[in-house]
Design a protein around this motif. Structure first.
Motif, PDB file in Angstrom:
ATOM      1  N   VAL A   1      -8.441  -1.473   8.577  1.00 55.70           N
ATOM      2  CA  VAL A   1      -7.767  -1.109   7.336  1.00 55.70           C
ATOM      3  C   VAL A   1      -6.274  -1.414   7.461  1.00 55.70           C
ATOM      4  CG1 VAL A   1      -9.449   0.707   6.847  1.00 55.70           C
ATOM      5  CG2 VAL A   1      -7.348   1.281   8.074  1.00 55.70           C
ATOM      6  N   PHE A   2      -5.620  -1.448   6.312  1.00 53.00           N
ATOM      7  CA  PHE A   2      -4.174  -1.639   6.258  1.00 53.00           C
ATOM      8  C   PHE A   2      -3.560  -0.427   5.575  1.00 53.00           C
ATOM      9  CE2 PHE A   2      -5.863  -6.027   6.081  1.00 53.00           C
ATOM     10  CZ  PHE A   2      -5.286  -6.538   7.240  1.00 53.00           C
ATOM     11  N   HIS A   3      -2.809   0.383   6.331  1.00 51.51           N
ATOM     12  CA  HIS A   3      -2.088   1.512   5.769  1.00 51.51           C
ATOM     13  C   HIS A   3      -0.723   1.102   5.247  1.00 51.51           C
ATOM     14  CE1 HIS A   3      -4.975   4.341   7.688  1.00 51.51           C
ATOM     15  NE2 HIS A   3      -4.578   5.128   6.708  1.00 51.51           N
ATOM     16  N   ARG A   4      -0.143   0.052   5.813  1.00 48.98           N
ATOM     17  CA  ARG A   4       1.233  -0.317   5.503  1.00 48.98           C
ATOM     18  C   ARG A   4       1.322  -1.568   4.631  1.00 48.98           C
ATOM     19  NH1 ARG A   4       0.736   0.697  10.980  1.00 48.98           N
ATOM     20  NH2 ARG A   4       1.744   2.585  11.721  1.00 48.98           N
TER      21      ARG A   4
ATOM     22  N   GLU B   1      -5.578  -2.098  11.229  1.00 52.23           N
ATOM     23  CA  GLU B   1      -5.685  -0.921  12.090  1.00 52.23           C
ATOM     24  C   GLU B   1      -7.152  -0.513  12.172  1.00 52.23           C
ATOM     25  OE1 GLU B   1      -2.935   2.193  10.873  1.00 52.23           O
ATOM     26  OE2 GLU B   1      -2.004   0.711   9.563  1.00 52.23           O
TER      27      GLU B   1
ATOM     28  N   GLY C   1      -9.700   0.027  -1.659  1.00 52.05           N
ATOM     29  CA  GLY C   1      -9.113   0.964  -0.712  1.00 52.05           C
ATOM     30  C   GLY C   1      -9.388   2.400  -1.096  1.00 52.05           C
TER      31      GLY C   1
ATOM     32  N   TYR D   1      -2.411   5.965   1.437  1.00 48.54           N
ATOM     33  CA  TYR D   1      -3.535   5.152   0.975  1.00 48.54           C
ATOM     34  C   TYR D   1      -3.771   4.033   1.979  1.00 48.54           C
ATOM     35  CZ  TYR D   1      -2.679   7.542  -3.456  1.00 48.54           C
ATOM     36  OH  TYR D   1      -2.490   8.506  -4.413  1.00 48.54           O
ATOM     37  N   TYR D   2      -4.936   3.378   1.890  1.00 50.88           N
ATOM     38  CA  TYR D   2      -5.205   2.253   2.767  1.00 50.88           C
ATOM     39  C   TYR D   2      -6.182   1.288   2.101  1.00 50.88           C
ATOM     40  CZ  TYR D   2      -9.407   4.978   4.009  1.00 50.88           C
ATOM     41  OH  TYR D   2     -10.577   5.694   3.959  1.00 50.88           O
TER      42      TYR D   2
ATOM     43  N   ASP E   1      -5.992   8.654   1.700  1.00 51.09           N
ATOM     44  CA  ASP E   1      -6.252   9.439   2.912  1.00 51.09           C
ATOM     45  C   ASP E   1      -6.803  10.814   2.579  1.00 51.09           C
ATOM     46  OD1 ASP E   1      -5.449   7.476   4.693  1.00 51.09           O
ATOM     47  OD2 ASP E   1      -3.369   8.135   4.706  1.00 51.09           O
TER      48      ASP E   1
ATOM     49  N   VAL F   1       0.855  -1.185   0.000  1.00 53.85           N
ATOM     50  CA  VAL F   1       0.000   0.000   0.000  1.00 53.85           C
ATOM     51  C   VAL F   1       0.891   1.234   0.000  1.00 53.85           C
ATOM     52  CG1 VAL F   1      -1.831   1.243   1.200  1.00 53.85           C
ATOM     53  CG2 VAL F   1      -1.771  -1.257   1.269  1.00 53.85           C
TER      54      VAL F   1
ATOM     55  N   GLN G   1       1.215  -3.971  12.382  1.00 55.35           N
ATOM     56  CA  GLN G   1      -0.196  -3.919  12.040  1.00 55.35           C
ATOM     57  C   GLN G   1      -1.080  -4.266  13.230  1.00 55.35           C
ATOM     58  OE1 GLN G   1      -0.547  -6.654   8.847  1.00 55.35           O
ATOM     59  NE2 GLN G   1       0.394  -5.315   7.335  1.00 55.35           N
TER      60      GLN G   1
ATOM     61  N   LYS H   1     -10.210   1.827  12.219  1.00 54.63           N
ATOM     62  CA  LYS H   1     -10.546   3.154  11.688  1.00 54.63           C
ATOM     63  C   LYS H   1     -12.000   3.419  12.057  1.00 54.63           C
ATOM     64  CE  LYS H   1     -10.636   5.854   7.383  1.00 54.63           C
ATOM     65  NZ  LYS H   1      -9.737   6.925   7.854  1.00 54.63           N
TER      66      LYS H   1
END
Length: 576
Positions: free
Chosen positions: A95-98, A83, A122, A57-58, A125, A53, A243, A85
């Motif tokens: 969500v996964f930001h990384r 994570e 996704g 973005y996520y 941000d 990602v 995560q 949200k």
């Protein structure tokens, strides 16, 4: 988290309370294949699926689907926790930001025609959501030709600051190191530098002094460079590990602890016995020789390491997210050069050229402390109730205001400090009011007060294809009516937010009531809806196209905008 972003978030406290936003430039948005890159590789009897990602973005956890063909060839694992949200309209989402890496065990022998169908969805941000993305991944020969598996630099998911902007990244780390140098942490090293280069006595020239002090700084930099390379090499492992909600909350607590160290509430340093051993080792090194001066520089990094641990933790977090060992080593080397610049000055010209110690050194430390607290709130925010998050932001803003208001004197610095203090007081009070009135987000602290004055939802006419849109535009042109075309989807968080807040604002509605309101619902993302998005170069909603009375498109708004900003966008569009 990028270092530049973390430092920037302290300045964004005021913006969080004003809710201001700017229209996104479509050229600055990544296409989906770059925002959500994917790689599939085989290691023995397992397949590794890397869902990367890009920074900013996520991905939604519950919208990731994996379908192997043949179905029984591999085992599909359960997705790890993401994570949290907390969305005021969709509820709590994971969500996964990384990004994430999944291990798919191979059952027996992998068939030659094996493929893995993946569906992901996704958002950016900045407020733009992408439709569901479906792709088919292959192992082996398919990697070279499949754009989703292209590992070229253009597909890199390193943060934007690092990708294509290496000079900017290194400059940011150098400035951060220089800022750390002007704290009390570095002053114990000054007599060490003086004693190490004193082996030449009065015969020491400025050129020789510069050379020896440069060797010392290079030794110092070597240690930090090694740490940066290690952070880059373990970046992918850190990504998976970080995560977990428990890890994120623990990291937020650590940031608070480190901030207390910056405020001198607690002491962060090596044990006294270990400091004594390091000092004894340095005393055994003779001064005046490049090799020994270099070695002492490497040892000195251990002496000052704990003292500068808080800002160093931010730097390592940034580097770990990139997963780039070369960038990690270069960035920490640049930071070490900034850290050692005053030592170069001392070694070349003598200690009398440095500014005198004073309150400004404590101001630098307090600034780092407030940044640490801001990072802690930002990290823990998704896991906390919204009112509590707003209370924390408000308390931090008021704490900064209190510190700025205590700047003594009558000069420019004092006046500037008091002016900034007033702004932070206003920001903090807005957050507290928002928490007390049930505001949905720290970005909209006033929403709890003014929500009752908002109008009912705006009524749009739906268009489902380019043909229907052209017919509607022709009718509006014949009637001399401006047009607002809104791209919407049920799964688009920012679309819902604009409907519930921006489009209900009285000032916005006064302008919208004069327009023909059209809405392209792209929820299903079928062929006709994709054609509509492609016509305007959109990757997904929200996107708003504005036409004047002659049927000419005069402006577009990409991503979420609050009511005040959207009102200005409408006024600037010259709709007639």
């Amino acid at each position: 988290m990028p270092l530049a972003q973390l430092l920037h978030r302290l300045l964004l406290l005021i913006l969080l309370c004003t809710g201001s936003a700017w229209a996104l430039n479509p050229d600055e948005l990544l296409p989906p294949e770059r925002a959500f890159a994917a790689r599939l590789e085989q290691q023995g009897q397992t397949l590794l699926l890397h869902l990367d990602v890009a920074q900013g973005y996520y991905l939604y956890r519950d919208r990731i689907q994996l379908t192997p063909q043949p179905a029984a060839s591999v085992s599909v694992p359960k997705l790890p926790a993401g994570e949290s949200k907390n969305d005021p309209y969709f509820g709590r989402q994971q969500v996964f930001h990384r990004g994430l890496t999944l291990t798919l065990p191979i059952n027996g022998t992998l068939p030659p025609d094996f493929t893995l169908k993946t569906v992901v969805q996704g958002c950016a941000d900045a407020g733009l959501c992408y439709p569901p993305l479906t792709r088919t991944l292959k192992v082996g020969d398919g990697m070279a030709s499949n754009p989703w598996l292209d590992s070229s630099p253009s597909q890199s998911t390193a943060p934007a600051l690092a990708r294509g902007q290496l000079a900017t990244t290194l400059a940011a780390f150098f400035v951060a190191g220089l800022a750390m140098a002007f704290t009390a942490c570095m002053y114990p090293l000054l007599p060490i530098v003086s004693s190490l280069i004193a082996g030449h006595g009065h015969r020491l020239s400025k050129r020789r002094g510069f050379g020896l002090s440069l060797a010392y700084v290079q030794g110092l930099a070597l240690t930090y460079t090694a740490v940066g390379v290690a952070a880059g090499l373990t970046g992918s492992l850190l990504t998976v590990w970080l995560q977990q909600p428990a890890v994120i909350l623990a990291a937020a607590a650590l940031m608070v602890l480190l901030a207390l160290g910056m405020f001198d509430v607690i002491s962060i340093q090596l044990p006294a016995a270990l400091q004594s051993r390091l000092a004894a080792s340095s005393n055994r090194l003779s001064g005046g020789h490049v090799a020994t001066v270099f070695g002492m520089g490497a040892l000195s990094a251990l002496l000052v390491g704990p003292c500068i641990a808080p800002p160093l933790a931010i730097a390592l977090g940034y580097i770990g997210q990139t997963g780039d060992a070369l960038l990690g080593g270069s960035a920490l080397y640049a930071m070490a050069l900034g850290l050692g610049l005053p030592l170069l000055v001392v070694g070349t010209f003598g200690g009398h050229v440095l500014p005198r110690a004073g309150q400004w050194m404590n101001a630098v430390k307090f600034a780092f402390g407030f940044v640490m607290l801001a990072v802690a709130i930002w990290m823990a925010g998704p896991f906390l109730p919204t009112p509590l998050t707003m209370l924390l932001w408000g308390a931090l803003a008021l704490g900064i205001a209190w510190k700025l208001a205590r700047v003594s004197g009558k000069g420019l610095a004092a006046r500037l400090g008091k002016a900034l203090a007033l702004l932070f007081v206003l920001a903090g009070l807005l957050q507290l009011v928002g928490a007390a009135t049930g505001a949905p987000s720290p970005r909209l602290p006033w929403a709890g007060i003014w929500h009752g004055n908002q109008l009912p939802k705006a009524v749009f006419s739906r268009v489902a294809s380019n043909a229907e849109l052209d017919a509607a535009l022709a009718r509006a042109r014949a009637a001399g009516q401006p047009v607002l075309l809104d791209f919407y989807a049920d799964w688009c968080v920012s679309c819902i937010e604009m409907e519930e807040t921006t489009f209900r604002d009285p000032a916005v509605r006064r302008r919208m009531d004069k327009m023909l309101l059209l809405q392209a619902d792209v929820t299903a993302n079928n062929a006709e809806q994709q054609a509509l998005l492609k016509r305007f170069g959109l990757y997904g909603p929200p996107g708003i196209m504005l036409y004047d009375t002659s049927g000419r498109q005069t402006a577009q708004v990409i991503g979420y905008q609050d009511a005040a900003t959207f009102t200005r966008s409408l006024d600037a569009a010259n709709l007639g």
